[in-house]
Design a protein around this motif. Structure first.
Motif, PDB file in Angstrom:
ATOM      1  N   GLU A  70       0.860   3.878  -3.102  1.00 61.63           N
ATOM      2  CA  GLU A  70       0.432   5.262  -2.848  1.00 61.63           C
ATOM      3  C   GLU A  70       1.522   6.247  -3.265  1.00 61.63           C
ATOM      4  OE1 GLU A  70      -0.868   5.601   1.224  1.00 61.63           O
ATOM      5  OE2 GLU A  70      -2.759   4.562   0.809  1.00 61.63           O
ATOM      6  N   ARG A 113      -2.925  -1.088  -6.643  1.00 64.69           N
ATOM      7  CA  ARG A 113      -2.385  -2.379  -6.180  1.00 64.69           C
ATOM      8  C   ARG A 113      -2.439  -3.403  -7.309  1.00 64.69           C
ATOM      9  NH1 ARG A 113      -1.961  -3.319  -0.651  1.00 64.69           N
ATOM     10  NH2 ARG A 113      -2.653  -5.472  -0.871  1.00 64.69           N
ATOM     11  N   ARG A 118       0.836  -1.210   0.000  1.00 65.39           N
ATOM     12  CA  ARG A 118       0.000   0.000   0.000  1.00 65.39           C
ATOM     13  C   ARG A 118       0.868   1.257   0.000  1.00 65.39           C
ATOM     14  NH1 ARG A 118      -5.244   1.163   3.617  1.00 65.39           N
ATOM     15  NH2 ARG A 118      -5.716   3.174   2.710  1.00 65.39           N
TER      16      ARG A 118
END
Length: 175
Positions: free
Chosen positions: A38, A44, A34
């Motif tokens: 980000e 993902r 994650r």
């Protein structure tokens, strides 16, 4: 098809760059997918479509850098060991931030694995040649890591000279 390949390469580069940024302050075990996605500004799904692990991301980056460097090398068959040694150290000097990040993250074995796969003929039937190539790869990797770990006091040119004189001696007239 070319556009999709370029887009995919760009996204993989973004993921790899994000992981290296995170590795500067965190261990690989504590970095989450994650966080990578980000920071890379990708999904993902994009991460998992392209990579199976964080180590795989690092291998991609190292392979890409080494392949680009090899492709830029002049196709001069007569290059001396001295010239090749200098170019080799200049390359690693140019990616020193990445190598030093791997050293600090205790991931330098990934660099060794990529060197072995990229610069050796691992499919050779001659076992003595195979072991000679492995010996050289381990030695060069150790020298690169030690050189970087001790602050690169010698220039890439000095390192190339040291290595070529000690391990690939040539008549003085060539140096």
């Amino acid at each position: 098809m070319g556009r999709k390949k370029n887009s995919s390469d760009f996204l993989k580069e973004c993921i790899a760059d994000a992981l290296f940024i995170l590795l500067r302050t965190k261990s690989i075990e504590s970095i989450t997918v994650r966080e990578i996605t980000e920071l890379a500004n990708v999904s993902r799904i994009t991460y998992y479509r392209n990579f199976t692990s964080k180590e795989n991301v690092i291998e991609f980056k190292l392979d890409k850098l080494m392949t680009e460097w090899i492709e830029k090398q002049p196709q001069k068959e007569s290059a001396s060991a001295h010239e090749l040694s200098i170019r080799f150290f200049q390359f690693f000097y140019s990616i020193r931030d990445i190598v030093q990040t791997l050293i600090r993250a205790n991931l330098s074995l990934l660099l060794l694995n990529r060197l072995i796969l990229k610069f050796n003929d691992i499919n050779t039937a001659d076992s003595s040649e195979y072991y000679r190539q492995i010996f050289i790869s381990f030695g060069l990797c150790g020298i690169i890591l030690s050189w970087m770990d001790t602050g690169m006091k010698e220039s890439p040119e000095e390192m190339g000279r040291i290595i070529s004189r000690k391990f690939f001696p040539a008549p003085e007239s060539e140096l």
